[in-house]
Design a protein around this motif. Structure first.
Motif, short mmCIF file in Angstrom:
data_model
loop_
_atom_site.label_atom_id
_atom_site.label_comp_id
_atom_site.label_asym_id
_atom_site.label_seq_id
_atom_site.Cartn_x
_atom_site.Cartn_y
_atom_site.Cartn_z
N CYS A 76 0.86 -1.35 0.05
CA CYS A 76 0.10 -0.02 0.07
C CYS A 76 0.86 1.18 0.06
O CYS A 76 1.97 1.26 0.56
N PRO A 77 0.62 2.15 -0.87
CA PRO A 77 1.08 3.38 -0.82
C PRO A 77 1.15 4.50 0.41
O PRO A 77 1.93 5.49 0.60
N HIS A 78 0.46 3.98 1.11
CA HIS A 78 -0.07 5.00 2.29
C HIS A 78 1.22 4.63 3.35
O HIS A 78 2.01 5.26 3.56
N PHE A 80 2.73 1.30 3.62
CA PHE A 80 3.39 0.08 3.14
C PHE A 80 2.74 -1.04 3.45
O PHE A 80 3.62 -2.28 3.43
N ALA A 81 1.74 -1.30 4.15
CA ALA A 81 1.03 -2.54 4.54
C ALA A 81 0.62 -3.39 3.25
O ALA A 81 0.59 -2.62 2.06
N THR A 82 0.93 -4.69 3.25
CA THR A 82 0.29 -5.56 2.11
C THR A 82 -1.39 -5.27 2.15
O THR A 82 -1.83 -5.16 3.50
N LEU A 83 -1.75 -5.32 1.10
CA LEU A 83 -3.45 -4.84 0.80
C LEU A 83 -4.12 -6.02 1.52
O LEU A 83 -5.15 -5.93 2.41
N THR A 84 -3.48 -7.33 1.44
CA THR A 84 -4.24 -8.44 2.12
C THR A 84 -3.25 -9.74 2.09
O THR A 84 -2.06 -9.44 1.16
N ASP A 85 -3.15 -10.52 3.11
CA ASP A 85 -2.36 -11.50 2.91
C ASP A 85 -2.99 -12.90 2.76
O ASP A 85 -2.26 -13.93 2.85
N ALA A 86 -4.27 -13.01 2.29
CA ALA A 86 -5.22 -14.01 2.02
C ALA A 86 -4.46 -14.56 0.57
O ALA A 86 -4.33 -13.70 -0.32
N PRO A 87 -4.20 -15.71 0.49
CA PRO A 87 -3.68 -16.32 -0.65
C PRO A 87 -4.52 -16.15 -1.88
O PRO A 87 -4.18 -15.82 -2.96
N ARG A 88 -5.82 -16.09 -1.51
CA ARG A 88 -6.81 -15.92 -2.68
C ARG A 88 -8.17 -15.52 -2.34
O ARG A 88 -8.36 -15.80 -0.99
N GLY A 89 -8.90 -15.02 -3.18
CA GLY A 89 -10.22 -14.65 -2.74
C GLY A 89 -11.05 -13.85 -3.76
O GLY A 89 -10.49 -13.85 -5.00
N CYS A 90 -11.69 -13.11 -3.27
CA CYS A 90 -12.75 -12.39 -4.30
C CYS A 90 -13.58 -11.16 -3.49
O CYS A 90 -14.05 -11.26 -2.60
N THR A 91 -13.04 -9.80 -3.90
CA THR A 91 -13.55 -8.77 -3.15
C THR A 91 -14.22 -7.69 -4.24
O THR A 91 -13.58 -7.54 -5.46
N ALA A 92 -15.34 -7.00 -4.11
CA ALA A 92 -15.70 -6.30 -4.97
C ALA A 92 -14.92 -4.86 -5.06
O ALA A 92 -14.95 -4.42 -6.04
N VAL A 93 -14.19 -4.71 -4.01
CA VAL A 93 -13.46 -3.30 -4.09
C VAL A 93 -11.96 -3.84 -3.89
O VAL A 93 -11.72 -4.55 -3.01
N LEU A 94 -11.04 -3.04 -4.54
CA LEU A 94 -9.51 -3.43 -4.23
C LEU A 94 -9.21 -2.29 -3.12
O LEU A 94 -9.16 -1.02 -3.33
N LYS A 95 -8.99 -2.85 -2.00
CA LYS A 95 -8.95 -2.09 -0.72
C LYS A 95 -7.71 -2.51 0.13
O LYS A 95 -7.48 -3.71 0.15
N CYS A 96 -6.90 -1.83 0.65
CA CYS A 96 -6.16 -2.13 1.88
C CYS A 96 -6.75 -2.36 3.14
O CYS A 96 -7.67 -1.43 3.88
N GLY A 97 -6.33 -3.21 3.75
CA GLY A 97 -6.88 -3.80 4.97
C GLY A 97 -6.26 -2.97 6.48
O GLY A 97 -6.69 -3.30 7.35
N HIS A 99 -5.97 0.76 6.49
CA HIS A 99 -6.45 2.31 6.96
C HIS A 99 -7.75 2.23 6.02
O HIS A 99 -8.28 3.40 5.88
N GLY A 100 -8.00 1.29 5.04
CA GLY A 100 -9.15 1.38 4.21
C GLY A 100 -8.85 2.07 3.05
O GLY A 100 -9.92 2.27 2.37
N TRP A 101 -7.56 2.55 2.36
CA TRP A 101 -7.68 3.17 0.85
C TRP A 101 -8.14 2.30 -0.04
O TRP A 101 -7.98 0.95 -0.11
N GLU A 102 -8.86 2.86 -0.87
CA GLU A 102 -9.32 1.97 -2.03
C GLU A 102 -8.83 2.53 -3.30
O GLU A 102 -8.26 3.57 -3.53
N PHE A 103 -8.46 1.47 -4.21
CA PHE A 103 -7.70 1.66 -5.54
C PHE A 103 -8.67 0.95 -6.70
O PHE A 103 -9.36 0.32 -6.76
N ASP A 104 -8.08 1.75 -7.71
CA ASP A 104 -9.04 1.49 -9.19
C ASP A 104 -8.33 -0.06 -9.48
O ASP A 104 -7.18 -0.14 -9.43
#
Ligand code: FES
Ligand SMILES: [Fe+2]
Length: 382
Positions: A76-78, A80-97, A99-104
């Protein structure tokens, strides 16, 4: 037929297979700028499907959006956290876990920042995720973390390999990952020669084909081996029947393609198996194995279904072959680590694809080819 008239020298020193500094140089100069298969299109059944993984020490996030797979550094550019550490999944929004920044999901640029005024004068769209290159060929998802000189499609075309023919999303019938306690080159080089067949594969391949039934091709992008396929009458008849239903004629051959540095695909008319050798460290390789049935493009025809069943039967043979190779390569690694000889090793004409690979690597590392090494006939290298 083979290309070289004589045996060939081992070009890489033994320490190239375990030395940390050598490995770091490979990562920078040869591995980061190259293409690697890290996933298959079956991992991304719908928009929002994602896979997170580490490639060459870099955390990556691959996610489908707008029907296409996009790759980002999973940082994450905020803060530096990884957005997610789940190996796979499905999310409606690309979001950092964190502070919640969302990305296109396509460009990775910032879309929504919680309490955005606190970041004034940051503009929406600034400070996005770092993109990494992704190319999908058939059912294979290639990634490059660096700046490859050519698209992977161009490189595969140079090897006369079109994964779209052999691999498709609905043709994938199995996947396995194996951690091999060996340097990645030990595992790759094992696949580049048929000399070990009689000793290592006595119950599967049994014997290597004679030279006049083999063909080696060396290209700037990799190398290929073509040889005879299964000649048992029942197999030939069944394949001809099933492929005929797809409107495809049976050639009866076997082709193994190596795209430098880590991609290999072995294919017959009806079956293909991917082996992607992803380096984890100087002494550890993550082998991604995926196998595919030849398909028509639709997953609903009877012939497609029967070909998937037939590929499932064939996969038992091929997975046994993979297991046999996985059992021998740690012994090669152990020997390489025990040898103090700077030179040594000898490569037969049947193993000449290894020399071609080693030359490619030395070239990438900007290291000279040992003087004693005589060039192979270059006629086959475009
Ligand atoms: S670190 Fe990702 S939102 Fe803060
Ligand atoms: Fe083998």
């Amino acid at each position: 037929m083979f290309i070289s008239d004589t045996h060939l020298p081992q070009l890489l020193p033994a320490h190239a297979y375990h030395d940390e500094a050598w490995y770091e140089r490979e990562v920078e100069k040869a591995l980061l700028p190259a293409w690697h298969v890290v996933a298959t299109s079956g991992d991304f059944p719908r928009d929002g499907s994602f896979v997170s993984l580490k490639l060459l020490g870099r955390p990556l996030l691959l996610r489908r959006d707008g029907g296409e797979i996009h790759g980002f550094l999973n940082v994450c550019p905020h803060r530096f956290a990884t957005l997610t550490d789940a190996p796979r999944g499905c999310t409606a929004v690309l979001k950092c876990g964190y502070h919640g920044w969302e990305f296109d999901g396509c460009s990775g640029s910032t879309r929504r920042i919680p309490d955005a005024p606190a970041f004034r004068p940051l503009e929406k769209g600034q400070l996005g995720l770092t993109q990494v290159q992704v190319e999908v060929c058939g059912g294979l998802v290639f990634v490059s973390v660096g700046q490859p000189q050519q698209s992977v499609t161009t490189q595969l075309a140079a090897c006369d390999c079109d994964p779209a023919v052999h691999t498709s999303q609905h043709g994938e019938i199995g996947r396995r990952e194996v951690l091999l306690p060996v340097n990645w080159k030990v595992a790759v080089e094992n696949t580049l020669e048929s000399y070990h067949v009689a000793e290592v594969h006595p119950r599967t391949f049994t014997t290597a084909p004679p030279e006049n039934a083999c063909r080696h091709e060396l290209t700037t992008a990799g190398s290929c081996f073509s040889g005879p396929g299964d000649t048992r009458r029942t197999v030939v008849g069944l394949e001809r029947l099933l492929l005929g239903r797809l409107g495809v004629s049976r050639h009866g051959g076997y082709r193994h393609t190596h795209l430098h540095p880590t991609f290999t695909l072995a294919a017959t008319d009806s079956f293909a198996i991917l082996l992607s050798f992803l380096p984890e460290s100087a002494r550890l390789t993550r082998l991604v194995v995926a196998w595919f049935a030849r398909q028509s493009g639709s997953s609903r025809t009877l012939a497609d279904r029967l070909l998937r069943i037939w590929a499932g039967v064939q996969s038992r043979f091929w997975l046994q072959v993979v297991g046999e190779d996985a059992a021998i390569v740690p012994r090669v690694q152990a020997g390489l680590e025990a040898t103090a000889q700077p030179g040594g090793g000898l490569i037969s004409r049947r193993e000449e694809r290894i020399v071609h690979f080693q030359r490619w690597l030395l070239d990438r590392l900007e290291l000279p080819v040992p003087v004693a090494a005589q060039p192979m006939s270059q006629g086959a290298v475009p």
